[in-house]
Design a protein around this motif. Sequence first.
Motif, PDB file in Angstrom:
ATOM      1  N   UNK A  82      45.372 -44.775 -18.037  1.00 37.67           N
ATOM      2  CA  UNK A  82      44.692 -43.413 -17.842  1.00 37.67           C
ATOM      3  C   UNK A  82      44.037 -42.827 -18.983  1.00 37.67           C
ATOM      4  N   UNK A  83      42.634 -42.399 -18.821  1.00 42.76           N
ATOM      5  CA  UNK A  83      42.197 -41.440 -19.906  1.00 42.76           C
ATOM      6  C   UNK A  83      42.138 -40.339 -19.146  1.00 42.76           C
ATOM      7  N   UNK A  84      42.980 -39.370 -19.513  1.00 40.74           N
ATOM      8  CA  UNK A  84      43.201 -38.025 -19.003  1.00 40.74           C
ATOM      9  C   UNK A  84      41.962 -36.919 -19.747  1.00 40.74           C
ATOM     10  N   UNK A  85      41.121 -36.490 -19.261  1.00 40.65           N
ATOM     11  CA  UNK A  85      40.357 -35.519 -19.963  1.00 40.65           C
ATOM     12  C   UNK A  85      40.735 -34.112 -19.591  1.00 40.65           C
ATOM     13  N   UNK A  86      41.260 -33.369 -20.705  1.00 39.15           N
ATOM     14  CA  UNK A  86      41.679 -32.129 -20.857  1.00 39.15           C
ATOM     15  C   UNK A  86      40.999 -31.157 -21.413  1.00 39.15           C
ATOM     16  N   UNK A  87      41.013 -29.976 -20.943  1.00 37.36           N
ATOM     17  CA  UNK A  87      40.178 -28.860 -21.632  1.00 37.36           C
ATOM     18  C   UNK A  87      40.460 -27.552 -20.734  1.00 37.36           C
ATOM     19  N   UNK A  88      39.835 -26.698 -21.322  1.00 36.43           N
ATOM     20  CA  UNK A  88      39.875 -25.291 -20.894  1.00 36.43           C
ATOM     21  C   UNK A  88      39.365 -25.195 -19.210  1.00 36.43           C
ATOM     22  N   UNK A  89      40.154 -24.505 -18.200  1.00 31.06           N
ATOM     23  CA  UNK A  89      39.691 -24.332 -17.097  1.00 31.06           C
ATOM     24  C   UNK A  89      38.136 -23.477 -17.277  1.00 31.06           C
ATOM     25  N   UNK A  90      37.932 -22.663 -18.026  1.00 24.44           N
ATOM     26  CA  UNK A  90      36.610 -21.930 -17.818  1.00 24.44           C
ATOM     27  C   UNK A  90      35.554 -22.788 -18.142  1.00 24.44           C
ATOM     28  N   UNK A  91      35.743 -23.834 -19.155  1.00 25.54           N
ATOM     29  CA  UNK A  91      34.722 -24.663 -19.533  1.00 25.54           C
ATOM     30  C   UNK A  91      34.482 -25.665 -18.269  1.00 25.54           C
ATOM     31  N   UNK A  92      35.682 -26.237 -17.573  1.00 25.74           N
ATOM     32  CA  UNK A  92      35.336 -26.881 -16.668  1.00 25.74           C
ATOM     33  C   UNK A  92      34.642 -26.328 -15.323  1.00 25.74           C
ATOM     34  N   UNK A  93      35.017 -24.878 -15.054  1.00 26.98           N
ATOM     35  CA  UNK A  93      34.225 -24.316 -13.955  1.00 26.98           C
ATOM     36  C   UNK A  93      32.954 -23.937 -14.457  1.00 26.98           C
ATOM     37  N   UNK A  94      32.440 -23.920 -15.821  1.00 26.27           N
ATOM     38  CA  UNK A  94      31.041 -23.800 -15.963  1.00 26.27           C
ATOM     39  C   UNK A  94      30.201 -25.236 -15.918  1.00 26.27           C
ATOM     40  N   UNK A  95      30.959 -26.038 -16.149  1.00 26.02           N
ATOM     41  CA  UNK A  95      30.238 -27.425 -15.889  1.00 26.02           C
ATOM     42  C   UNK A  95      30.195 -27.832 -14.635  1.00 26.02           C
ATOM     43  N   UNK A  96      31.130 -27.457 -13.714  1.00 21.97           N
ATOM     44  CA  UNK A  96      31.042 -27.883 -12.129  1.00 21.97           C
ATOM     45  C   UNK A  96      30.161 -26.925 -11.499  1.00 21.97           C
ATOM     46  N   UNK A  97      30.066 -25.674 -12.093  1.00 18.51           N
ATOM     47  CA  UNK A  97      29.087 -24.496 -11.663  1.00 18.51           C
ATOM     48  C   UNK A  97      27.571 -24.795 -11.838  1.00 18.51           C
ATOM     49  N   UNK A  98      27.346 -25.550 -12.864  1.00 19.97           N
ATOM     50  CA  UNK A  98      26.148 -25.986 -13.378  1.00 19.97           C
ATOM     51  C   UNK A  98      25.422 -27.328 -13.032  1.00 19.97           C
ATOM     52  N   UNK A  99      26.298 -27.933 -12.075  1.00 17.88           N
ATOM     53  CA  UNK A  99      25.889 -29.061 -11.389  1.00 17.88           C
ATOM     54  C   UNK A  99      24.952 -28.789 -10.180  1.00 17.88           C
ATOM     55  N   UNK A 100      23.699 -29.447 -10.047  1.00 18.02           N
ATOM     56  CA  UNK A 100      23.045 -29.065  -8.686  1.00 18.02           C
ATOM     57  C   UNK A 100      23.540 -30.186  -7.820  1.00 18.02           C
ATOM     58  N   UNK A 101      23.511 -29.838  -6.574  1.00 14.27           N
ATOM     59  CA  UNK A 101      23.898 -30.701  -5.609  1.00 14.27           C
ATOM     60  C   UNK A 101      25.185 -31.209  -5.560  1.00 14.27           C
ATOM     61  N   UNK A 102      26.140 -30.768  -6.347  1.00 12.83           N
ATOM     62  CA  UNK A 102      27.348 -31.281  -6.296  1.00 12.83           C
ATOM     63  C   UNK A 102      28.293 -31.095  -5.201  1.00 12.83           C
ATOM     64  N   UNK A 103      29.110 -31.923  -4.740  1.00 10.61           N
ATOM     65  CA  UNK A 103      29.881 -31.572  -3.632  1.00 10.61           C
ATOM     66  C   UNK A 103      31.036 -30.800  -3.816  1.00 10.61           C
ATOM     67  N   UNK A 104      31.579 -30.724  -5.014  1.00 15.87           N
ATOM     68  CA  UNK A 104      32.635 -29.744  -5.129  1.00 15.87           C
ATOM     69  C   UNK A 104      32.426 -28.421  -5.710  1.00 15.87           C
ATOM     70  N   UNK A 105      32.743 -27.383  -4.975  1.00 17.65           N
ATOM     71  CA  UNK A 105      32.375 -25.912  -5.433  1.00 17.65           C
ATOM     72  C   UNK A 105      33.206 -25.493  -6.464  1.00 17.65           C
ATOM     73  N   UNK A 106      32.522 -24.876  -7.349  1.00 16.69           N
ATOM     74  CA  UNK A 106      33.327 -24.103  -8.563  1.00 16.69           C
ATOM     75  C   UNK A 106      34.496 -23.323  -8.096  1.00 16.69           C
ATOM     76  N   UNK A 107      34.550 -22.806  -6.838  1.00  9.29           N
ATOM     77  CA  UNK A 107      35.833 -21.975  -6.403  1.00  9.29           C
ATOM     78  C   UNK A 107      37.013 -22.785  -6.565  1.00  9.29           C
TER      79      UNK A 107
END
Length: 144
Positions: free
Chosen positions: A65-90
Amino acid sequence: MPSSATRAAQYGWSAIWGTADREPWLRAVGDWLAARGAAGGVVSCSALKQTYRDGLRERGPGVWFLHLAGPPDVAAARVGGREGHFMPVSLVTAQYAALEPFSNDGPGLTVEFVLPPEQIVERALRALAEIRAASSKGIVATTP
């Protein structure tokens, strides 16, 4: 193997999926890994809990396993910046709440996802090379 996007479209993303929801997907991933055998392969999935990772290891011995760890706020910003991605930032907060971080519960490595992708890949390849070198000498190696 159905993609997460296909499953999201089929079942929706109104809430984080529980173990029962994830089980068929994790089983399919594990079966794919088992079928690959020594040929290996790369799979991306959110095996959030140790029991999920244990199940993948049972189906696909040799899983690393390669576990990619990091701050939740950075993850939320990246998910929120994806266009047409199936997972909502919420759902990022719920994902972090469910996460049981990888902590040497088996073969693998944790790397901060804020690093440049090239560094992440370099660290993963170095760790895998160390394991390969150790096993060629008959040593059972684990990754830091």
